[in-house]
Design a protein around this motif. Structure first.
Motif, PDB file in Angstrom:
ATOM      1  N   PHE A 325       3.341   5.828 -11.093  1.00  0.00           N
ATOM      2  CA  PHE A 325       1.799   5.304 -10.596  1.00  0.00           C
ATOM      3  C   PHE A 325       1.172   6.513  -9.873  1.00  0.00           C
ATOM      4  O   PHE A 325       1.710   6.914  -9.070  1.00  0.00           O
ATOM      5  CB  PHE A 325       1.948   4.130  -9.821  1.00  0.00           C
ATOM      6  CG  PHE A 325       2.657   3.007 -10.791  1.00  0.00           C
ATOM      7  CD1 PHE A 325       1.928   2.138 -11.478  1.00  0.00           C
ATOM      8  CD2 PHE A 325       4.051   2.820 -10.511  1.00  0.00           C
ATOM      9  CE1 PHE A 325       2.407   1.072 -12.243  1.00  0.00           C
ATOM     10  CE2 PHE A 325       4.568   1.683 -11.303  1.00  0.00           C
ATOM     11  CZ  PHE A 325       3.843   0.732 -12.137  1.00  0.00           C
ATOM     12  N   GLY A 326      -0.036   6.636 -10.401  1.00  0.00           N
ATOM     13  CA  GLY A 326      -0.932   7.633  -9.495  1.00  0.00           C
ATOM     14  C   GLY A 326      -2.242   7.090  -9.021  1.00  0.00           C
ATOM     15  O   GLY A 326      -2.597   5.839  -9.315  1.00  0.00           O
ATOM     16  N   GLY A 327      -2.969   7.791  -8.291  1.00  0.00           N
ATOM     17  CA  GLY A 327      -4.111   7.510  -7.883  1.00  0.00           C
ATOM     18  C   GLY A 327      -3.988   6.297  -6.710  1.00  0.00           C
ATOM     19  O   GLY A 327      -3.118   6.424  -5.758  1.00  0.00           O
ATOM     20  N   LEU A 328      -4.584   5.367  -6.937  1.00  0.00           N
ATOM     21  CA  LEU A 328      -4.477   4.313  -5.779  1.00  0.00           C
ATOM     22  C   LEU A 328      -3.706   3.196  -6.397  1.00  0.00           C
ATOM     23  O   LEU A 328      -3.184   2.170  -5.730  1.00  0.00           O
ATOM     24  CB  LEU A 328      -5.795   3.575  -5.560  1.00  0.00           C
ATOM     25  CG  LEU A 328      -7.006   4.401  -4.972  1.00  0.00           C
ATOM     26  CD1 LEU A 328      -8.199   3.656  -4.716  1.00  0.00           C
ATOM     27  CD2 LEU A 328      -6.296   4.951  -3.658  1.00  0.00           C
ATOM     28  N   ALA A 329      -2.846   3.426  -7.520  1.00  0.00           N
ATOM     29  CA  ALA A 329      -2.015   2.254  -7.947  1.00  0.00           C
ATOM     30  C   ALA A 329      -0.790   2.192  -6.955  1.00  0.00           C
ATOM     31  O   ALA A 329      -0.429   0.904  -6.882  1.00  0.00           O
ATOM     32  CB  ALA A 329      -1.602   2.789  -9.366  1.00  0.00           C
ATOM     33  N   PRO A 330      -0.153   3.199  -6.468  1.00  0.00           N
ATOM     34  CA  PRO A 330       0.887   3.083  -5.644  1.00  0.00           C
ATOM     35  C   PRO A 330       0.449   2.385  -4.515  1.00  0.00           C
ATOM     36  O   PRO A 330       1.274   1.428  -3.773  1.00  0.00           O
ATOM     37  CB  PRO A 330       1.333   4.343  -5.084  1.00  0.00           C
ATOM     38  CG  PRO A 330       0.868   5.134  -6.225  1.00  0.00           C
ATOM     39  CD  PRO A 330      -0.196   4.804  -6.668  1.00  0.00           C
ATOM     40  N   GLU A 331      -0.576   2.199  -3.900  1.00  0.00           N
ATOM     41  CA  GLU A 331      -1.304   1.750  -2.776  1.00  0.00           C
ATOM     42  C   GLU A 331      -1.431   0.082  -3.120  1.00  0.00           C
ATOM     43  O   GLU A 331      -1.152  -0.796  -2.623  1.00  0.00           O
ATOM     44  CB  GLU A 331      -2.478   2.281  -2.389  1.00  0.00           C
ATOM     45  CG  GLU A 331      -2.311   3.731  -1.762  1.00  0.00           C
ATOM     46  CD  GLU A 331      -1.523   3.836  -0.793  1.00  0.00           C
ATOM     47  OE1 GLU A 331      -1.262   3.219   0.198  1.00  0.00           O
ATOM     48  OE2 GLU A 331      -0.743   4.888  -1.089  1.00  0.00           O
ATOM     49  N   VAL A 332      -1.874  -0.178  -4.314  1.00  0.00           N
ATOM     50  CA  VAL A 332      -2.121  -1.483  -4.799  1.00  0.00           C
ATOM     51  C   VAL A 332      -0.830  -2.162  -4.738  1.00  0.00           C
ATOM     52  O   VAL A 332      -0.411  -3.251  -4.321  1.00  0.00           O
ATOM     53  CB  VAL A 332      -2.880  -1.481  -6.047  1.00  0.00           C
ATOM     54  CG1 VAL A 332      -3.047  -2.731  -6.720  1.00  0.00           C
ATOM     55  CG2 VAL A 332      -4.409  -1.041  -6.100  1.00  0.00           C
TER      56      VAL A 332
END
Length: 396
Positions: A325-332
């Motif tokens: 998971f990249g971008g904001l996906a790990p934060e979501v």
């Protein structure tokens, strides 16, 4: 340069021509290895490539003489003959890399080892393609002026669908069927979808040789499946548009022209919709704020659920070893881990639950798009034809 930079005390005169084609195979293999593993020792390179130490020494000598490789003494390691570590030559080939986002662009230079340097950035005064590309073109032209014939390729990453070397559609930029004229005339140019290139870099640099499903949330969700270090992008290059599979709300229109897209179910637009607010001008910035806003907790959890369900569905189809998971996906995912985990497990086929793919966050951070562009650019550079052209240009 007409002189004897094309000769070397170890290898004798450098000969260029079709008769040398067979010898280039080992040289290209070595350059690709140094690109994948900067600082590899010459002894280890010989072992990986399955050649003798004498052959490895001869290949390294030829590549040094062509300004393609440099060698540094390796630290002593006990018994055994001294060896060297292999690196990009300080006068070797470079590529110019471009990343075009929703609100801004970035340009940088990359060398054989993948190091990024000379960054330049700018915000879009207008998203009209001719204006964005003119600004980017000025930055790339400046790189060409500084480095001359050392720049061997240009790669452009954009938040857009790429088909047959054109940006055919970008919801976030408002582009349709955009052709990109060469940013450096006479230099090979590669276009790539941002998520595809980021996933290619992630797979090659962090998980070499493994099958990787890469998913990234920026404005919408994108990604790619990389198998054996090769991005699977279909017959025309437009594959990997995971954001436009119908994992979202049925009947909800997507700017791409389809309905029910996953793209609008996981980002800032989805959060705003669930909160009853207007669609944000900058969905990425809106999502970043929502991740820490207690009022948005349920809306973010719904996005995390959608992310988990969709990731499971793609894992069922593609059978990856790793889901990254990249971008904001790990934060979501991190904002609502239980919602994600429940949706992911429920979405997996029964037999997969005992041995699910590894779920990890990207190791590359915001440079993933530029690093992916560098991977694509050096794929064009590390060919027999391109290296032959380098030799001719440097030593004619």
């Amino acid at each position: 340069m007409a002189q004897a930079r094309g000769s070397d005390a170890d290898s004798g005169p450098i000969k260029v021509g079709r008769a040398e084609a067979a010898r280039w195979s080992g040289a290209l293999d070595l350059l690709r290895l140094v690109r994948a593993r900067p600082g590899v020792t010459r002894a280890e390179a010989a072992r990986v490539l399955g050649v003798g130490s004498g052959t490895a020494t001869e290949i390294c000598s030829r590549l040094r003489a062509l300004d393609l490789l440099s060698e540094h003494p390796a630290p002593p390691s006990g018994r055994g003959r001294p060896t060297t570590t292999l690196h990009a030559h300080p006068d070797g080939p470079l590529v110019a890399v471009v990343d075009i986002r929703q609100a801004e662009w970035r340009v940088a230079v990359a060398d054989l080892e993948g190091a990024l340097s000379e960054p330049a950035t700018g915000r879009h005064g207008s998203k009209r393609p001719e204006q964005v590309l003119a600004a980017v073109g000025e930055a790339v032209a400046a790189i060409g002026e500084r480095h001359g014939t050392r720049v061997r390729a240009v790669a452009v990453s954009a938040a857009a669908t790429v088909r047959r070397e054109r940006f055919v559609q970008s919801s976030v930029l408002g582009w349709r069927d955009v052709e990109v004229a060469p940013l450096l005339p006479g230099v090979p140019q590669v276009l790539g979808n941002d998520a595809t290139l980021a996933g290619l870099a992630e797979a090659r640099l962090a998980h070499p040789g493994r099958s990787v499903l890469y998913l990234t949330i920026e404005v919408g969700i994108g990604g790619v499946y990389v198998d054996g270090d090769r991005a699977v992008t279909g017959a025309t290059g437009a594959g990997g548009e995971f954001g436009h599979v119908p994992f979202g709300e049925p009947g909800l229109a997507c700017p791409c022209g389809a309905t029910g897209c996953w793209d609008v179910a996981v980002d800032g637009r989805a959060v705003a919709r669930r909160l009853g607010e207007p669609e944000p001008d900058d969905p990425r910035a809106y999502l970043i704020e929502a991740l820490v806003d207690p009022r948005a907790r349920a809306a973010v959890a719904a996005c995390s659920t959608s992310l988990g369900r969709g990731a499971a569905g793609l894992a069922n189809v593609l059978d990856p070893e790793v889901v990254c998971f990249g971008g904001l996906a790990p934060e979501v995912r991190r904002a609502a881990p239980d919602a994600f985990a429940a949706a992911f497990e429920a979405g997996l086929m029964g037999f997969r639950r005992d041995d699910p793919p590894e779920l990890i966050a990207s190791a590359l951070g915001p440079d993933a798009f530029l690093l992916g562009a560098a991977e694509a650019a050096f794929d064009a550079v590390l060919t027999e034809q391109s290296i032959g052209d380098w030799t001719a240009a440097r030593f004619a």
